[in-house]
Design a protein around this motif. Sequence first.
Motif, PDB file in Angstrom:
ATOM      1  N   GLU A  11       1.564  -0.286  -5.355  1.00  0.00           N
ATOM      2  CA  GLU A  11       0.982   0.657  -4.415  1.00  0.00           C
ATOM      3  C   GLU A  11      -0.409   0.274  -3.914  1.00  0.00           C
ATOM      4  OE1 GLU A  11       2.591   3.053  -3.061  1.00  0.00           O
ATOM      5  OE2 GLU A  11       4.386   2.817  -4.301  1.00  0.00           O
ATOM      6  N   SER A  44       7.166   5.488  -6.208  1.00  0.00           N
ATOM      7  CA  SER A  44       7.295   6.018  -4.845  1.00  0.00           C
ATOM      8  C   SER A  44       7.852   7.433  -4.860  1.00  0.00           C
ATOM      9  CB  SER A  44       8.180   5.102  -3.997  1.00  0.00           C
ATOM     10  OG  SER A  44       9.472   5.009  -4.538  1.00  0.00           O
ATOM     11  N   GLN A  91       6.020  10.778  -3.347  1.00  0.00           N
ATOM     12  CA  GLN A  91       6.665  11.651  -2.368  1.00  0.00           C
ATOM     13  C   GLN A  91       6.617  13.113  -2.820  1.00  0.00           C
ATOM     14  OE1 GLN A  91       7.695  10.948   0.734  1.00  0.00           O
ATOM     15  NE2 GLN A  91       6.866   8.900   0.330  1.00  0.00           N
TER      16      GLN A  91
END
Length: 308
Positions: free
Chosen positions: A103, A226, A230
Amino acid sequence: MLLRPIRYMLAVAEHRNFTRAADALHVSQPALSQQIRQLERELGGQLFDRSGRMVSLTDFGRAYIEHARHAVRNLEMGQRALHDVRDLSRGHLRLAYTPTFIEYLIGPLVAHFHALHPGIVIELTEASLEDIESALETDAIDLAVGFTEVRSEEIDVEPLFLEQLTLVTSVSHALADRTAPLELDELQTLPLALLTRGFVSRAFADSYFRTHSIEPNIVVQANSISAVLQVVKAGSAATLLPGAMRREHGELAYIPLAPEFPARTVALLRRKEAYRSAASDAFAGILRTALSSGALADVASHAGHAQP
């Protein structure tokens, strides 16, 4: 051709079943069995006990298999050495990393490396630190970005910089504008979305909870960074992730904690005796330069330099 029967033996030992081993190798079971019998004749002993429901190694097989694994690994290293091109016009780089680094660290590094060496094929693997150790030991990867807390003495650990977890929320979260550190009693009641157990970041968070006698309010667990992001972006849950992520995720809010998380040391990991390809050396060099004076210098300066 000389490696084939040894590879077949290792597959049978792993799967403990001739049919499953043949499927994994994409060969017929009779062909696999024939190769094993031929190897046994050449070695002068029976490698497998076939009498039970599951195939098992005999004493003869157990005495041989570690030498076979070592030989296969060394020959594969030799094959890579023959194909390694020193001008980096082509080649292969096998890079692993623990989840959070994709990330804010791995993405920019890989993009920069590819721009400099477009002929190098990069194989990325996201894994836990434990799995990375195993992959390095078996020569399944060339190098990795992880942490200094490795257990194997076979792994060379090069400290890079210090990383610290902090509270991360969406910009619409009730705490998003907070500047004062979040206290422990507030953290305990806060809905959290965390990585599942087995990931280094989760283990670090759990250690923090135990140290401060916190029973966290975990409402979501996910085995993907991820997915956690989210959930945080879309809802009221917060998470605990490296503060360095603000470099790539400025759309999130970062709130300090009191007491702070202890810093942990990010490290470049390699197997000590492994063949070091030109591609892996080039990537390691780009990583060091990017952290010391290049595009990622802000990551290291914000988190702190690690002591070698």
